[in-house]
Write an enzyme that holds these catalytic residues in place. Structure first.
Site, short mmCIF file in Angstrom:
data_model
loop_
_atom_site.label_atom_id
_atom_site.label_comp_id
_atom_site.label_asym_id
_atom_site.label_seq_id
_atom_site.Cartn_x
_atom_site.Cartn_y
_atom_site.Cartn_z
N HIS A 66 75.59 36.73 65.05
CA HIS A 66 76.48 37.08 63.92
C HIS A 66 77.38 38.26 64.29
O HIS A 66 78.48 38.39 63.77
CB HIS A 66 75.64 37.51 62.70
CG HIS A 66 74.62 36.51 62.30
ND1 HIS A 66 74.96 35.27 61.82
CD2 HIS A 66 73.27 36.56 62.32
CE1 HIS A 66 73.85 34.61 61.55
NE2 HIS A 66 72.82 35.35 61.84
N HIS A 91 76.54 47.96 64.38
CA HIS A 91 77.15 46.67 64.72
C HIS A 91 78.60 46.72 64.25
O HIS A 91 79.01 47.66 63.55
CB HIS A 91 76.41 45.50 64.04
CG HIS A 91 76.43 45.61 62.56
ND1 HIS A 91 75.43 46.26 61.84
CD2 HIS A 91 77.36 45.23 61.66
CE1 HIS A 91 75.76 46.24 60.56
NE2 HIS A 91 76.93 45.64 60.42
N HIS A 93 82.33 44.45 62.86
CA HIS A 93 82.98 43.29 62.24
C HIS A 93 84.43 43.29 62.70
O HIS A 93 85.04 44.37 62.80
CB HIS A 93 82.92 43.40 60.71
CG HIS A 93 81.54 43.52 60.16
ND1 HIS A 93 80.80 42.42 59.77
CD2 HIS A 93 80.73 44.60 59.96
CE1 HIS A 93 79.61 42.83 59.32
NE2 HIS A 93 79.55 44.14 59.44
N HIS A 117 79.59 49.64 61.54
CA HIS A 117 78.56 50.01 60.58
C HIS A 117 77.36 50.61 61.29
O HIS A 117 76.83 50.00 62.23
CB HIS A 117 78.11 48.78 59.78
CG HIS A 117 79.15 48.30 58.83
ND1 HIS A 117 79.21 47.02 58.36
CD2 HIS A 117 80.21 48.95 58.26
CE1 HIS A 117 80.23 46.89 57.54
NE2 HIS A 117 80.86 48.05 57.45
N THR A 198 76.29 43.16 53.68
CA THR A 198 77.44 42.23 53.60
C THR A 198 77.13 40.91 54.30
O THR A 198 78.00 40.05 54.45
CB THR A 198 78.71 42.83 54.24
OG1 THR A 198 78.48 42.96 55.65
CG2 THR A 198 79.04 44.17 53.62
N THR A 199 75.86 40.77 54.74
CA THR A 199 75.41 39.48 55.28
C THR A 199 74.17 39.06 54.50
O THR A 199 73.49 39.91 53.91
CB THR A 199 74.99 39.60 56.76
OG1 THR A 199 73.92 40.55 56.83
CG2 THR A 199 76.14 40.05 57.63
N1 LIG Z 1 77.13 44.77 57.19
S1 LIG Z 1 75.60 45.13 57.04
O1 LIG Z 1 75.41 46.54 57.41
O2 LIG Z 1 75.16 44.80 55.70
C1 LIG Z 1 74.66 44.19 58.19
C2 LIG Z 1 75.25 43.21 58.97
F1 LIG Z 1 76.54 42.88 58.84
C3 LIG Z 1 74.51 42.55 59.94
F2 LIG Z 1 75.12 41.60 60.70
C4 LIG Z 1 73.19 42.83 60.14
S2 LIG Z 1 72.33 42.01 61.41
O3 LIG Z 1 70.97 42.44 61.46
O4 LIG Z 1 73.07 42.27 62.64
C5 LIG Z 1 72.39 40.27 61.16
C6 LIG Z 1 72.03 39.94 59.76
O5 LIG Z 1 70.78 40.46 59.37
C7 LIG Z 1 72.57 43.78 59.33
N2 LIG Z 1 71.23 44.00 59.51
C8 LIG Z 1 70.34 44.40 58.46
C9 LIG Z 1 70.23 43.35 57.35
C10 LIG Z 1 68.72 43.28 57.00
C11 LIG Z 1 68.03 43.95 58.15
C12 LIG Z 1 66.67 44.02 58.46
C13 LIG Z 1 66.28 44.68 59.64
C14 LIG Z 1 67.24 45.24 60.48
C15 LIG Z 1 68.61 45.18 60.17
C16 LIG Z 1 68.94 44.56 58.98
C17 LIG Z 1 73.33 44.46 58.37
F3 LIG Z 1 72.76 45.43 57.61
ZN LIG Z 2 78.07 45.36 58.81
#
Ligand SMILES: NS(=O)(=O)c1c(F)c(F)c(S(=O)(=O)CCO)c(N[C@H]2CCc3ccccc32)c1F
Ligand SMILES: [Zn+2]
Length: 262
Positions: A66, A91, A93, A117, A198-199
């Site tokens: 992603h 990460h 976008h 982010h 946002t995911t």
């Molecule tokens: N834009 S954002 O900041 O809302 C956001 C993301 F956009 C995103 F891509 C991810 S991820 O982990 O790379 C893939 C989807 O979980 C996370 N990861 C988070 C989501 C839930 C979770 C659980 C454990 C570790 C990381 C995350 C995320 F918080």
């Molecule tokens: Zn993000």
């Protein structure tokens, strides 16, 4: 594995079918425009603690299909928030080479080229990211808007490794560095609101801090971000470019606090 994407049958309009919170309240990202902004003089400058990690330590860079994410050290904390928040990962976008407008948050309806982010979890109340991710006071994300301009040697510390994480599930280890180098110099000017991931699963668990001032990367650096990565695994017969991995802005009927006067 998480079955969602930014395109087609599993695109963002379908997320709510499998992930009910995505159709719920307090969804992010949003557009910042004058009639929802309210100045709040109690918003303190963001203070980072333990961000200057020794270069003997390593960060792991991973393509998770992603985005490209980098693990961070839990000794990295954000102070000046209601609780102490420890870093979990960062990460990005972004858009694509023909439409370099891939930020998630927008200002006055305007996209920036990309957005970084830095995801933190409330380490006062919760053990780790996974137990914090669905709690209303669980997460705090620092968001940095990225525009095209000068070559950025700090962002290059991440971007120069993209060839090793081109495909889903590939990862590489990089020398740790001071992630504060990725932030703008004004940590006292930001937008603040309560929103969501946002995911998927889109939990309404994020205290958002979006810095007012964007940072710059060069045209070539942005092009590398937009063209290096794939959502699919290396041996996949139908490769999918990792582009346009930003969620569209959500309807929002609440106030956003700002730490600065216009
Ligand atoms: N834009 S954002 O900041 O809302 C956001 C993301 F956009 C995103 F891509 C991810 S991820 O982990 O790379 C893939 C989807 O979980 C996370 N990861 C988070 C989501 C839930 C979770 C659980 C454990 C570790 C990381 C995350 C995320 F918080
Ligand atoms: Zn993000």
């Amino acid at each position: 594995g998480s079955k969602w994407s930014y395109l087609g049958a599993e695109g963002e309009k379908m997320w709510a079918k499998k992930y009910p919170f995505c159709g719920g309240l307090f969804q992010s990202p949003i557009d910042f425009h004058d009639d929802i902004l309210q100045y709040d003089s109690t918003l303190l400058p963001i203070e980072l603690e333990g961000y200057n990690v020794s270069s003997f330590e390593q960060f792991i860079l991973t393509n998770n299909g992603h985005s490209v994410k980098m693990s961070l050290s839990p000794t990295m904390n954000v102070r000046s928030l209601p609780n102490r928040y420890s870093a979990a990962q960062l990460h990005l976008h972004w858009g694509n080479r023909n439409k370099q407008e891939g930020s998630e948050h927008t200002i006055g309806g305007r996209h920036f080229a990309a957005e970084l982010h830095i995801v933190h979890y409330n380490s006062d109340q919760y053990l780790d990211m996974n137990s914090a991710a669905d709690k209303s006071d669980g997460l705090a994300v620092l968001a940095i808007l990225i525009e095209i301009g000068q070559f950025n040697p700090s962002y290059e510390k991440i971007f120069s490794h993209f060839q090793n994480v081109k495909y889903k599930d590939q990862e590489t280890s990089i020398s740790a560095f001071n992630v504060q180098e990725l932030l703008p110099d004004r940590l006292d000017e930001y937008y603040r609101y309560e929103g969501s991931l946002t995911t998927p699963p889109c939990y309404p668990s994020v205290l958002w801090t979006v810095f007012r001032k964007p940072v710059q990367v060069s045209q070539e650096q942005l092009l590398a971000l937009e063209t290096a990565l794939y959502c699919t695994q290396q041996n996949d017969p139908a490769p999918l470019e990792m582009v346009n991995n930003f969620r569209r802005v959500q309807e929002f009927e609440r106030m956003v606090l700002v730490s600065f006067r216009q």
